[in-house]
Design a protein around this motif. Structure first.
Motif, PDB file in Angstrom:
ATOM      1  N   GLU A  29       0.837  -1.194   0.000  1.00 23.65           N
ATOM      2  CA  GLU A  29       0.000   0.000   0.000  1.00 23.65           C
ATOM      3  C   GLU A  29       0.877   1.251   0.000  1.00 23.65           C
ATOM      4  N   VAL A  30       0.769   2.032  -1.060  1.00 21.64           N
ATOM      5  CA  VAL A  30       1.616   3.208  -1.259  1.00 21.64           C
ATOM      6  C   VAL A  30       0.734   4.432  -1.452  1.00 21.64           C
ATOM      7  N   VAL A  31       1.161   5.553  -0.884  1.00 25.85           N
ATOM      8  CA  VAL A  31       0.483   6.823  -1.108  1.00 25.85           C
ATOM      9  C   VAL A  31       1.536   7.908  -1.276  1.00 25.85           C
ATOM     10  N   LEU A  32       1.279   8.851  -2.167  1.00 27.03           N
ATOM     11  CA  LEU A  32       2.187   9.973  -2.388  1.00 27.03           C
ATOM     12  C   LEU A  32       1.398  11.275  -2.291  1.00 27.03           C
ATOM     13  N   PHE A  33       2.035  12.280  -1.688  1.00 27.27           N
ATOM     14  CA  PHE A  33       1.384  13.572  -1.500  1.00 27.27           C
ATOM     15  C   PHE A  33       2.200  14.675  -2.163  1.00 27.27           C
ATOM     16  N   GLY A 115      -2.601  18.312  -4.286  1.00 26.75           N
ATOM     17  CA  GLY A 115      -3.315  19.253  -3.454  1.00 26.75           C
ATOM     18  C   GLY A 115      -3.267  18.906  -1.976  1.00 26.75           C
ATOM     19  N   HIS A 116      -2.284  18.099  -1.578  1.00 25.38           N
ATOM     20  CA  HIS A 116      -2.105  17.694  -0.182  1.00 25.38           C
ATOM     21  C   HIS A 116      -0.666  17.996   0.227  1.00 25.38           C
ATOM     22  N   GLU A 117      -0.499  18.974   1.076  1.00 25.40           N
ATOM     23  CA  GLU A 117       0.845  19.365   1.511  1.00 25.40           C
ATOM     24  C   GLU A 117       1.200  18.706   2.838  1.00 25.40           C
ATOM     25  N   VAL A 118       2.283  17.939   2.840  1.00 23.80           N
ATOM     26  CA  VAL A 118       2.791  17.345   4.080  1.00 23.80           C
ATOM     27  C   VAL A 118       3.601  18.405   4.813  1.00 23.80           C
ATOM     28  N   ILE A 134      -0.712  16.476   7.432  1.00 24.46           N
ATOM     29  CA  ILE A 134      -1.094  16.952   6.103  1.00 24.46           C
ATOM     30  C   ILE A 134      -2.009  18.159   6.250  1.00 24.46           C
ATOM     31  N   GLU A 135      -1.674  19.221   5.575  1.00 27.24           N
ATOM     32  CA  GLU A 135      -2.458  20.453   5.643  1.00 27.24           C
ATOM     33  C   GLU A 135      -3.894  20.198   5.182  1.00 27.24           C
ATOM     34  N   GLY A 136      -4.858  20.497   6.062  1.00 28.40           N
ATOM     35  CA  GLY A 136      -6.259  20.389   5.693  1.00 28.40           C
ATOM     36  C   GLY A 136      -6.795  18.982   5.592  1.00 28.40           C
ATOM     37  N   ALA A 137      -6.062  17.988   6.111  1.00 29.01           N
ATOM     38  CA  ALA A 137      -6.523  16.600   6.024  1.00 29.01           C
ATOM     39  C   ALA A 137      -6.078  15.841   7.269  1.00 29.01           C
ATOM     40  N   GLU A 138      -6.630  14.651   7.431  1.00 30.47           N
ATOM     41  CA  GLU A 138      -6.246  13.808   8.558  1.00 30.47           C
ATOM     42  C   GLU A 138      -4.821  13.304   8.376  1.00 30.47           C
ATOM     43  N   PRO A 139      -4.048  13.196   9.464  1.00 33.10           N
ATOM     44  CA  PRO A 139      -2.710  12.612   9.352  1.00 33.10           C
ATOM     45  C   PRO A 139      -2.789  11.136   8.976  1.00 33.10           C
ATOM     46  N   VAL A 140      -1.705  10.615   8.464  1.00 34.24           N
ATOM     47  CA  VAL A 140      -1.633   9.206   8.102  1.00 34.24           C
ATOM     48  C   VAL A 140      -0.386   8.598   8.727  1.00 34.24           C
TER      49      VAL A 140
END
Length: 430
Positions: A29-33, A115-118, A134-140
């Motif tokens: 499982e990979v995610v990039l911001f 559109g997701h700034e760490v 993450i700016e404006g979102a839940e942390p991961v």
């Protein structure tokens, strides 16, 4: 919090390569911001006719996995352009086409989150994972993190008063296309910088301006020099040379890097020839074109005012002069984007050398005093050499990182990649 195996910070070509290669493994499982709204690759320098300086095989995946569905050739097939590409016989892509290829790949990869700034990174012992804010979102949470925050335009200190002044036509070359009409119309333009970007900007202005009087190109290097492009010379962009460079003492690496400028700061021979051809064309009928090209000159000061003034010094002669110009384009390259703001949450767990730079292992892992693996892409020139920003090594590095994350060779990387043997085997009987 959502948990991932790998989280990437930044979606430039190198982390995009990581995502493309990881896409083959459902169990990972990979995610990039990325803070930007979409993938773009140097949009201010997508000049007509400008090409990559590496072959098309240096795409996101091919040099590691030619069968990958995110290859450049598959991009052409899906765009219905494979046969036209075949007949075009192009080895080096138009830069605008590479930008379109990157956007095509990013749009197909569900792991990419634009559109997701760490904004922060810390290690959580009880989770055995990194937490990404993450700016404006839940942390991961992520078991491993890969920093691919790229580079940012670099303007030497003497030029900063001009570039930062309001209502002054002075800019970094990364913004060239935005201001191109103004630069074409300006009474005089000075391009500063000896590399490929400076050459391309100068050539474009040379072709576009009705008169080249007032057009000047200054370079600090002793000559307008070609990029190293011999076959054996290019082996310094192989994993073999990267491993050799990494194994050198830190002091030796620091001495060596400045001497290798023609590997990454020179000008391709075709661009140099086109500049000469245009100057020659403008000399038909007698007389010399009004454009001035001067190597061996550094800008030591800049004064904002009527006409703007650059203080110049000739490196070899030791002479000085003042040059007035309406506009300046600083084709002065890029610097690694600082990682310190992101790494503040790790505090003293991040190990650094005597100069405060990250200590980075051969597998691109940052040395940390926490168990989790943190990797970098294109932030390791001081430890891995001039190939760090080279697109041709991107797929290899991404595969090496994935192998390290998985703890096994999910990608089979050859042990040898160059005909040249770098360094001496002390056990060998010579």
């Amino acid at each position: 919090m959502r948990r991932y195996d790998v989280a990437g910070v930044g979606i430039g070509p190198f982390n995009l390569s990581l995502a493309a290669l990881a896409d083959s493994f459902d169990q990972l499982e990979v995610v990039l911001f990325d803070a930007r709204p979409e993938f773009r690759w140097h949009p201010g320098l997508l000049l007509d006719g400008a090409t990559l300086q590496v072959p098309f095989l240096a795409d996101l995946v091919t040099l590691v996995d030619p069968t990958n569905r995110h290859s450049f050739l598959n991009y052409l097939r899906e765009r219905g352009r494979l046969l036209p590409f075949y007949f075009a016989e192009r080895f080096h892509l138009p830069r605008a086409e590479y930008d379109d290829y990157g956007r095509w790949a990013a749009s197909r990869l569900p792991s990419c989150r634009f559109g997701h700034e760490v904004t922060g990174l810390r290690w959580i012992d009880r989770e055995e994972a990194f937490e990404l804010t993450i700016e404006g979102a839940e942390p991961v949470l992520a078991a491993a993190v890969v920093l691919g925050v790229g580079t940012q335009p670099s303007v030497p200190e003497p030029l900063q008063p001009l570039v930062s002044a309001p209502d002054v036509l002075a800019l970094h070359s990364s913004d060239y296309l935005t201001h191109r009409p103004e630069l074409i119309a300006a009474d005089s333009v000075t391009v500063v910088g000896s590399g490929q970007s400076g050459a391309e900007v100068f050539l474009d202005l040379l072709r576009a301006r009705s008169t080249v009087d007032g057009l000047r190109w200054l370079a600090r290097t002793p000559a307008f020099a070609p990029m190293e492009y011999s076959k054996l010379g290019l082996e310094q962009f192989t994993p073999d040379y990267t491993a050799y460079f990494h194994g050198l003492p830190e002091a030796v690496r620091d001495q060596l890097l400045p001497t290798q400028w023609q590997l990454y700061q020179g000008i391709d021979a075709e661009t140099m020839a086109e500049i000469h051809d245009e100057l020659y064309r403008r000399s038909i009928g007698g007389g010399w074109p009004g454009a001035v090209l001067t190597p061996g000159v550094e800008v030591v000061s800049a004064t904002v005012g009527d006409g703007n003034e650059l203080g110049l010094r000739h490196v070899q002669q030791g002479t000085t002069a003042t040059h007035r110009t309406s506009a300046v384009v600083a084709a002065t390259g890029y610097a690694e984007t600082p990682t310190e703001p992101l790494l503040q949450g790790l505090g003293t767990a991040v190990r650094r050398d005597a100069q405060g730079r990250l200590l980075i292992g051969a597998d691109y892992r940052v040395e940390l005093d926490v168990p989790g693996p943190l990797f970098v892409q294109n932030a390791e020139r001081h430890t891995h050499g001039p190939g760090a920003p080279d697109l041709g090594l991107g797929a290899w590095r991404a595969a090496a990182i994935l192998n390290a994350v998985c703890g096994k060779p999910v990608y089979d990387l050859p042990e040898r990649t160059a005909f040249t043997t770098f360094g001496l085997d002390q056990t060998e009987d010579l």
